[in-house]
Design an enzyme around this catalytic site. Structure first.
Site, mmCIF file in Angstrom:
data_model
loop_
_atom_site.group_PDB
_atom_site.id
_atom_site.type_symbol
_atom_site.label_atom_id
_atom_site.label_comp_id
_atom_site.label_asym_id
_atom_site.label_seq_id
_atom_site.Cartn_x
_atom_site.Cartn_y
_atom_site.Cartn_z
ATOM 1 C CE1 TYR A 1 19.589 -14.325 39.563
ATOM 2 C CE2 TYR A 1 19.099 -14.677 37.262
ATOM 3 C CZ TYR A 1 18.898 -13.973 38.424
ATOM 4 O OH TYR A 1 18.012 -12.937 38.456
ATOM 5 C CE LYS B 1 24.323 -0.820 44.506
ATOM 6 N NZ LYS B 1 23.661 0.488 44.457
ATOM 7 C CG ASP C 1 21.658 2.298 42.317
ATOM 8 O OD1 ASP C 1 22.581 2.155 41.485
ATOM 9 O OD2 ASP C 1 21.843 2.791 43.441
ATOM 10 C CG ASP D 1 16.240 -12.197 35.433
ATOM 11 O OD1 ASP D 1 15.328 -12.074 34.593
ATOM 12 O OD2 ASP D 1 16.194 -13.002 36.382
ATOM 13 C CG ASP E 1 11.367 -9.227 32.741
ATOM 14 O OD1 ASP E 1 11.889 -9.728 31.726
ATOM 15 O OD2 ASP E 1 10.634 -9.864 33.512
#
Ligand code: NAD
Length: 366
Positions: free
Chosen positions: A135, A190, A222, A246, A250
């Site tokens: 980001y 990851k 994942d 992020d 959620d």
């Protein structure tokens, strides 16, 4: 104790108003000053984070933030879009540690899309690194590709990067938070595909050696996304990078029933913090008086605990919220058969009443 109040756009103004009413009941020596941010600031000053708003935030012990954004600003140049205000505040205040607790209130077990036995008693803390990763990484942009699958074609690119100190400091935050809970940290990465996250994993493992009393495990993102809906109670503290955090936070929000219930705190090294609900400005329901103010009210409780050193007041707000839920009041997002549907103001009224009565009881019993 100085609080910068930045309600922002859409439902931001409605929900922050309720949190302020709740804080007012506490009768603590706060100095609160309100400023424009996001689309509202763009309309008034031509920028989503005007210098005066940034200065107020920097000069305060804490920022109580509503939400920013509206689809009508989607065509503006990126630096002028409302969401840039949040990134600007995070960057300028050095807010690198984002705490997102996902707690399932017993009264809301039925509001979750998962089976009650999977989420009853759920209490996870997601710690997301907030100022690094893809980001913020440079370079980024658009160009004509010189290599890859389609040399000569237009392409876009971003840069995923983390430095050692960035990973070390968020790892310390996670291990220290775990010490106050059930002493378990899951680091989500990851590492099987990304160099940045092999580096992340190596450093978190190193830092973990300084916390022999805390159990550390590692999980690919994942798999973590899958386990969150399969067996969420397996987690206690999750620490992860900016982008994975992020998305996972959620997902965790929905486990608890509604994004309207999920608070968040973003802290810098000196515990100055920005407190906001995890949801956005919800333009689809803005102005209707139906938004759930509880995530913002519980964010204000986190502000009292983490930045203003008022843990007892924080406990009182959280207890008031629980008692309101136990009384059966629900905004539309958490409503279910047999409960009473109320709007934003009535929900705020109920929390104010529950808090006032707990304070009166405390005064009477000395
Ligand atoms: P959103 O979180 O605003 O809304 C998603 C859905 O959840 C909507 O259906 C909305 O009605 C509902 N919802 C959200 N908060 C609620 C509440 N308190 N009570 C009841 N229902 C609630 O996400 P979105 O629709 O993807 O984005 C809308 C705008 O918000 C966009 O401009 C986006 O960029 C911005 N945004 C801002 C922040 C922030 O300020 N931190 C975060 C996310 C999105």
């Amino acid at each position: 104790m100085k609080i910068a109040v930045l309600p922002g756009d859409g439902i931001g103004t409605e929900i922050v108003a309720e949190a302020i009413r709740v804080l007012d009941v506490l009768d603590l020596p706060f100095e609160m000053e309100t400023a424009l941010v996001g689309g509202a600031a763009y309309e008034a000053h031509g920028h989503p984070l005007p210098d005066s708003t940034l200065k107020l935030a920097k000069d305060s012990d804490a920022v109580l933030f509503g939400a920013v954004g509206d689809w009508k600003y989607d065509k503006l140049d990126r630096p002028l879009r409302p969401e840039q205000a949040i990134l600007g505040l995070r960057k300028n205040l050095g807010l690198f540690a984002n705490f997102r607790p996902a707690i399932c209130y017993e009264e809301l077990v039925d509001a979750s899309s998962l089976k009650p036995e999977l989420i009853s008693g759920l209490d996870i803390l997601i710690i997301r690194e907030l100022t690094g990763d893809i980001y913020f990484g440079a370079p980024r942009g658009r160009r004509i590709a010189v290599d890859g699958h389609f040399p000569g074609a237009e392409e876009a690119f971003d840069t995923m990067r983390y430095s050692r100190p960035e990973v070390e400091r968020i790892a310390h935050v996670a291990f220290q938070a775990a010490r106050k809970r059930s002493k378990r940290v899951t680091s989500v990465d990851k590492a099987n595909v990304l160099e940045t996250f092999q580096f992340w994993k190596d450093i978190v493992t190193e830092v973990g050696k300084e916390y022999p009393d805390v159990a550390l495990d590692h999980m690919y993102v994942d798999n973590a996304a899958m386990q969150l809906v399969k067996a969420p109670k397996m987690f206690d503290v999750i620490v992860t990078g900016n982008m994975f955090g992020d998305i996972l936070s959620d997902e965790a929000a929905m486990l608890t029933g509604s994004i309207g219930m999920l608070p968040s705190a973003s802290l810098n090294a000196s515990n100055q913090g920005l407190y906001e609900p995890s949801h956005g400005s919800a333009p689809d329901i803005a102005g209707q008086g139906v938004a759930n103010p509880l995530a913002t009210i519980v964010s204000a409780a986190m502000m009292l605990r983490f930045s203003l050193n008022q843990p007892e007041a924080a406990d009182r707000i959280e207890s008031a919220v629980k008692s309101v839920l136990a009384s059966g009041l629900r905004t539309g997002d958490i409503w279910s058969e047999g409960t009473k549907r109320v709007g934003t103001r009535a929900m705020g009224d109920a929390v104010v009443a529950a808090l006032s009565s707990s304070i009166t009881k405390k005064t009477i019993t000395g």
